[in-house]
Design a protein around this motif. Structure first.
Motif, PDB file in Angstrom:
ATOM      1  N   LYS A 181    -166.100  -4.098  48.704  1.00 33.89           N
ATOM      2  CA  LYS A 181    -167.309  -3.509  48.146  1.00 33.89           C
ATOM      3  C   LYS A 181    -167.315  -3.796  46.663  1.00 33.89           C
ATOM      4  N   ASP A 182    -168.385  -4.416  46.196  1.00 31.74           N
ATOM      5  CA  ASP A 182    -168.479  -4.817  44.785  1.00 31.74           C
ATOM      6  C   ASP A 182    -167.304  -5.702  44.389  1.00 31.74           C
ATOM      7  N   GLY A 183    -166.879  -6.568  45.331  1.00 34.11           N
ATOM      8  CA  GLY A 183    -165.815  -7.524  45.048  1.00 34.11           C
ATOM      9  C   GLY A 183    -164.405  -6.985  45.140  1.00 34.11           C
ATOM     10  N   LYS A 184    -164.274  -5.698  45.506  1.00 36.07           N
ATOM     11  CA  LYS A 184    -162.946  -5.095  45.591  1.00 36.07           C
ATOM     12  C   LYS A 184    -162.681  -4.580  46.998  1.00 36.07           C
TER      13      LYS A 184
END
Length: 355
Positions: free
Chosen positions: A272-275
């Motif tokens: 989520k959001d790159g993490k």
């Protein structure tokens, strides 16, 4: 008798006679009037699975623990090994039905020598944005990029290993070759870590959770993540010729495997959001892996490898590997990868599994 009634009776008799004469079955009972016939029960099958106690075997652990194989009437039995190559040998020889291990030069040499097995699904790969294997240098090293390795000593586990392949491919991407470095086989992960710590080598290839351990202990730092440099099918699920020939059992096994890979992916690999964010079953999956590998849960959390959600294999990468190993003379002769890769069985399993 009225003419209308006579005509109606005649029509009914004609229709009944025609149906009987044609041998047509009577219409199916209306919903609720009778139960539909039960589907034919699949044959119960015992399947021996050769594997290592590694986190990359997580979908197999999950499938056994959660009963996904049982749902397909398959009794999947874990057969434990201490090294990768014996698993491939056992699978080709039929000592186990399924093998789950790394894809190395020794495996390709085995196939080139006449042994037969099929690579059917993913069991771990290097993927951009996920930490799995990396190039590390000592914390005091001035090396900041792969191209700065020229003339340096680089530690790997063994000649022909996945580490050998990865460093070779990364060097080529950055304008170097294996001839530009001194490759140092150190035979074990602990040997790699100790050699880096004591500065006997300039760099090492290392996997998780060992990467995190080295960085936390403060004696090493990451120069490059392999997944950020290239897509690479590091390990796979293999079928013996006998199992591959039993299409019904093979597809049923893979249906359970697909359910397991999806369970694993949704628990530990969603971003989520790159993490990375823990999924609903994160703690459960970590506990299952810890149980089967004998590792502490905190260690398991640092070494969760990337896998395709549907267990799909990077089939084209198998040919890339074979061509590279042949170029480096690490396999005796090139082989036709169409004879060792089968993606059709998994495709059928996915189609039957739905989304």
């Amino acid at each position: 008798m009225k003419k209308g009634t006579l005509l109606a009776l005649t029509a009914v008799l004609c229709i009944s006679t025609a149906l009987a004469g044609c041998g047509k079955k009577e219409p199916a009972p209306a919903p609720g009037n009778a139960a539909a016939p039960a589907p034919a029960k699949t044959e119960a099958v015992s399947v021996d699975v050769g594997m290592l106690k590694l986190a990359s075997s997580a979908p197999l652990f999950i499938g056994i623990e959660k009963g996904f194989f049982k749902e397909e009437n398959i009794d999947a039995k874990a057969k434990w090994f201490d090294a990768a190559q014996p698993i491939a040998v056992a699978t080709a020889g039929g000592s186990v039905d399924v093998g789950a291990t790394g894809i190395t030069a020794s495996l390709y040499n085995m196939v080139a020598g006449g042994q037969k097995l099929l690579i059917v699904a993913d069991k771990g790969r290097e993927q951009k944005g996920y930490s799995s294997t990396a190039l590390l240098v000592h914390k005091d090293s001035p090396i900041k990029a792969i191209e700065e390795l020229k003339g340096k000593k680089v530690g790997i586990t063994q000649t022909g290993s996945t580490y050998h392949y990865m460093i070779g491919r990364m060097l080529e991407k950055h304008g170097l070759t294996l001839k530009d470095i001194e490759l140092v086989p150190l035979n074990s992960i602990s040997g790699l870590m100790e050699s880096l710590k004591s500065k006997q080598v300039d760099a090492v290839m290392l996997n998780e959770p060992n990467i995190t351990a080295v960085v936390k202990e403060g004696y090493g730092k990451v120069v490059a993540q392999v997944g950020d440099e290239m897509d690479y099918q590091t390990s796979g699920l293999f079928f013996s010729p006998k199992l591959a020939g039993n299409k019904d059992t093979a597809v049923r096994f893979l249906k359970a495997y697909v359910k397991s890979t999806r369970y694993y992916y949704d628990a530990v690999l969603v971003k989520k959001d790159g993490k990375l964010v823990p999924g609903a079953n994160f703690d459960e999956v970590v506990k299952i892996i810890a149980k089967y590998t004998g590792q502490p849960e905190e260690t398991v959390k640092q070494g969760l490898p990337y896998m395709d959600r549907d267990g799909k294999l990077l089939a084209e990468d198998i040919k890339t590997q074979v061509d590279w190993y042949a170029k480096e003379k690490l396999i005796e002769k090139t082989i036709d990868t169409k004879t060792i890769v089968n993606t059709e069985l998994l495709d059928q399993a996915i189609a039957q599994s739905g989304k």
